[in-house]
Enzyme design. Structure first.
Site, PDB file in Angstrom:
ATOM      1  CE  LYS A  51     -30.710  24.018  28.845  1.00  0.00           C
ATOM      2  NZ  LYS A  51     -31.783  24.573  27.982  1.00  0.00           N
ATOM      3  CB  ALA A  66     -33.376  21.104  22.737  1.00  0.00           C
ATOM      4  CG  ASP A  67     -30.539  26.722  25.174  1.00  0.00           C
ATOM      5  OD1 ASP A  67     -31.052  26.633  26.313  1.00  0.00           O
ATOM      6  OD2 ASP A  67     -30.214  27.790  24.667  1.00  0.00           O
ATOM      7  CB  THR A  68     -34.906  27.398  21.370  1.00  0.00           C
ATOM      8  OG1 THR A  68     -35.109  26.020  21.057  1.00  0.00           O
ATOM      9  CG2 THR A  68     -35.404  28.249  20.207  1.00  0.00           C
ATOM     10  CB  ALA A 103     -28.045  23.615  20.001  1.00  0.00           C
TER      11      ALA A 103
END
Length: 186
Positions: A51, A66-68, A103
């Site tokens: 991203k 970010a990624d959750t 992250a």
């Protein structure tokens, strides 16, 4: 300080604005399909990096991506496909401890830093009626694990071990620290 958020998440936007940052939203659109044999931590780290790299920038403004994902017993629970899937996820989390992995990747010019933060969340036992009521009154289809800790799901929480903002979707202190480190190197 100005930053670019490579996400359309209103929660991430709010957290960054609450930290005093001027935020321009430029969502990155990538394929978020997990790869075979990839751990949950590997998935969120790869996705946030992709991203950040996909976001167009002038190279002078920090890009934050970010990624959750929510994980239970090593299995990722992404966003639900519908309300039935959401109920299934919440039933699976009921009475158990799960992990929320976020992250975050910061890109400034040619510099890239990333980190993965984990928070353990324990849900009390939740009845089927409570889950139905929660789903009827909360918008959860864009939420990993089918819940928003900052909303109605707060009543499900028995314990939290780790940063709360990580569960919301962005570990702010980690993000600000990475930006500061990168700016110091310029």
């Amino acid at each position: 300080m100005e930053v670019i958020l490579a996400s359309r998440s209103p929660r991430r936007l709010y957290l960054l604005q609450a930290a005093g940052l001027a935020v321009e939203v430029r969502p990155s659109h990538i394929d978020e399909t997990p790869l075979a044999h990839e751990t949950v931590a590997d998935t969120v780290q790869r996705l946030c990096r992709e991203k950040a790299l996909a976001c167009q920038t002038d190279g002078k403004t920090p890009v934050i991506a970010a990624d959750t994902l929510v994980a239970i017993h090593g299995e990722a629970l992404g966003q639900p496909t519908d309300l039935q899937h959401a109920k299934q996820m919440l039933t699976q989390l009921s009475g158990h401890t799960h992990q929320v992995l976020t992250a975050v990747c910061v890109r400034l010019g040619d510099q890239i830093q990333s980190d993965c933060i984990q928070t353990s969340v324990t849900f009390r036992n939740i009845s089927s009626d409570e889950i139905d009521t929660y789903l009827a009154h909360n918008d959860i289809l864009d939420k990993a694990g089918s819940y928003a800790i900052q909303g109605g799901a707060a009543s499900f929480i028995q314990a939290i071990d780790g940063p709360l903002d990580n569960v919301i979707g962005l570990p702010v202190s980690t993000t600000l620290h990475m930006i500061a480190q990168m700016k110091d190197k310029l």
